[in-house]
Design an enzyme around this catalytic site. Structure first.
Site, short mmCIF file in Angstrom:
data_model
loop_
_atom_site.label_atom_id
_atom_site.label_comp_id
_atom_site.label_asym_id
_atom_site.label_seq_id
_atom_site.Cartn_x
_atom_site.Cartn_y
_atom_site.Cartn_z
N HIS A 54 0.82 -1.21 0.00
CA HIS A 54 0.00 0.00 0.00
C HIS A 54 0.86 1.27 0.00
O HIS A 54 1.99 1.27 0.49
CB HIS A 54 -0.95 -0.01 1.19
CG HIS A 54 -2.05 -1.01 1.05
ND1 HIS A 54 -3.08 -1.08 1.94
CD2 HIS A 54 -2.29 -1.96 0.11
CE1 HIS A 54 -3.91 -2.05 1.57
NE2 HIS A 54 -3.44 -2.60 0.46
N GLU A 114 0.67 4.01 1.71
CA GLU A 114 1.05 4.51 3.03
C GLU A 114 2.26 3.76 3.57
O GLU A 114 3.17 4.36 4.14
CB GLU A 114 -0.12 4.35 4.02
CG GLU A 114 -1.42 5.00 3.57
CD GLU A 114 -2.34 4.08 2.78
OE1 GLU A 114 -3.56 4.20 2.94
OE2 GLU A 114 -1.84 3.23 2.00
N CYS A 121 -6.33 1.59 5.24
CA CYS A 121 -6.94 0.37 5.76
C CYS A 121 -6.40 0.12 7.17
O CYS A 121 -5.48 0.81 7.63
CB CYS A 121 -6.61 -0.81 4.84
SG CYS A 121 -4.87 -1.32 4.91
#
Length: 145
Positions: A76, A78, A104
């Site tokens: 991801h 992030e 998430c």
């Protein structure tokens, strides 16, 4: 929102264009004291085939968005931004994350451990656990308007 927020969100949007994910393109930027610390986008780990080449396992199995994310090859945005901080020996503590999609729960846990203080996000993501964890950790969450 101030002009700096617009600038950093635009950089996050631009990072999302680099994503090789077939389902959701996400970009992220970590900023502290108006200094860009790192960027990230979602895609396969270094040296591995990206989903735009290998195909999407979750899409091929008709798995609903947000479900069985452990089958995803991608890292991801992030997490990639946090990893870039680590690779550059840059401490993300106290930083703000600008992200095109709300994190998430897996990313939320990493952001909490990275001591990120604020998340400014563009699009919502239906993950109640993520929001609960971030709220408990007193991470400020702001929807970008």
């Amino acid at each position: 929102m101030c002009n700096k927020d617009k600038l950093f969100m635009n950089i996050a949007k631009e990072m999302a264009t680099q994503s090789t994910c077939l389902r959701r393109r996400v970009g992220a930027v970590l900023v502290r004291d108006n200094i860009l610390l790192s960027t990230g986008y979602n895609g396969a780990p270094n040296g591995l085939k990206h989903c735009d080449i290998r195909g999407c396992i979750r899409q091929n199995k008709n798995i609903t968005s947000g479900q069985m994310s452990e089958l995803c090859v991608g890292v991801h945005a992030e997490l990639n931004a946090l990893i870039q901080c680590a690779l550059k020996n840059t401490n993300p503590e106290g930083a703000t994350l600008y992200c095109t999609t709300f994190p998430c729960c897996y990313c939320a846990k990493a952001l909490i451990n990275g001591k990120i203080k604020k998340i400014i996000y563009l699009d919502d993501y239906d993950d109640e656990l993520s929001k609960e964890l971030l709220k408990e950790a007193k991470v400020e969450m702001v929807k970008y308007e």
